[in-house]
Design an enzyme around this catalytic site. Sequence first.
Site, PDB file in Angstrom:
ATOM      1  N   HIS A  12       0.903  -1.231  -0.071  1.00 43.57           N
ATOM      2  CA  HIS A  12       0.096   0.152   0.123  1.00 43.57           C
ATOM      3  C   HIS A  12       0.726   1.233   0.016  1.00 43.57           C
ATOM      4  CE1 HIS A  12      -0.366  -0.815   4.752  1.00 43.57           C
ATOM      5  NE2 HIS A  12       0.490  -0.157   4.440  1.00 43.57           N
ATOM      6  N   HIS A  59      -1.634   4.780   9.799  1.00 50.11           N
ATOM      7  CA  HIS A  59      -0.306   5.436   9.732  1.00 50.11           C
ATOM      8  C   HIS A  59      -0.590   6.821  10.826  1.00 50.11           C
ATOM      9  CE1 HIS A  59      -0.122   3.005   6.329  1.00 50.11           C
ATOM     10  NE2 HIS A  59       1.131   2.545   6.572  1.00 50.11           N
ATOM     11  N   HIS A 198      11.094  -3.541   3.257  1.00 46.82           N
ATOM     12  CA  HIS A 198      11.258  -2.210   3.541  1.00 46.82           C
ATOM     13  C   HIS A 198      11.712  -1.489   4.806  1.00 46.82           C
ATOM     14  CE1 HIS A 198       7.132  -2.128   3.935  1.00 46.82           C
ATOM     15  NE2 HIS A 198       7.115  -0.580   4.290  1.00 46.82           N
ATOM     16  N   GLU A 245       4.641  -5.597   8.188  1.00 44.41           N
ATOM     17  CA  GLU A 245       3.508  -5.578   7.614  1.00 44.41           C
ATOM     18  C   GLU A 245       2.946  -6.871   7.105  1.00 44.41           C
ATOM     19  OE1 GLU A 245       3.580  -0.752   6.546  1.00 44.41           O
ATOM     20  OE2 GLU A 245       3.737  -2.251   4.951  1.00 44.41           O
TER      21      GLU A 245
END
Length: 287
Positions: A12, A59, A198, A245
């Site tokens: 996302h 977030h 990441h 995630e």
Amino acid sequence: MARITHGLTTSHVPAIGAMIDQGRTDDDYWKPIFAGYEWTKDYVAKNMPDVVILVYNDHASAFDMKVIPTFAIGCADKFEPADEGWGPRPVPPVEGHADLAWHIAQSCILDEFDMTIINEMDVDHGLTVPLDVIFDSKDNKTPKKWPTKVIPIAVNVVTYPPPSGNRCWMLGEAIARAVASYPEDLNVHIWGTGGMSHQLQGPRAGLINPDWDKRFLDDLTRDPQRLRTIEHIEYLRETGSEGIEMVMWLIMRGALGPNVSELHRHYHVPCSNTALGHIVLKNEDAA
């Protein structure tokens, strides 16, 4: 009864939403990234779900350090796009399915999962970017209205401790039981979002591990039980601080049951400062 027929995963990455909003999806850098979703757009359009259970992480838009639920389910009729610091994205509100969401909440809580029930929540790019890449038009224009109802499930993968992959898998199984006990005839999809490898800060910022990512994608069908046992420290070491995630993908996988087939896969490096992963799975037992 309702049934979960498909599961899919997708990163996302917030920059994906920015490129859609700015009309830059045909830029040389971004074109192969968006091309990987064309198959899924066609397939989902032909097998349109009545409801998508969308597993994502907030977030710091709906939650902050004052309140950090491990698992939260949105039970409202509507969810507005969040202002993430530069105004809300120009995307339509998300229409919920309150009846099914409340049923899932009740079923999961009685199944000994302590779900946080959310009746008012704005949703950020973690939820709207996956909707964009699957439901946008062929020229990547956001629709005026999302074509399906959405039940958001927010997972804490931002602040330690996040849930284990095994706990996420077990929640997926509990969600599947909840959906199967809902009396209305509904075609339900479950989507797991976020990842892949990441890291956004520190000396290892920009870390990407394609070999690890591809094995994870392989094992969603080949050896999914192995994925349940991956410890937090392995995610951190091998996929960076934000690679955790991927535990949200295991909620999707746990909800599908043992008999799945892989229909489509897309993996691309780099996408902004991440590895982008996407896979579509079919629950053969619900066909």
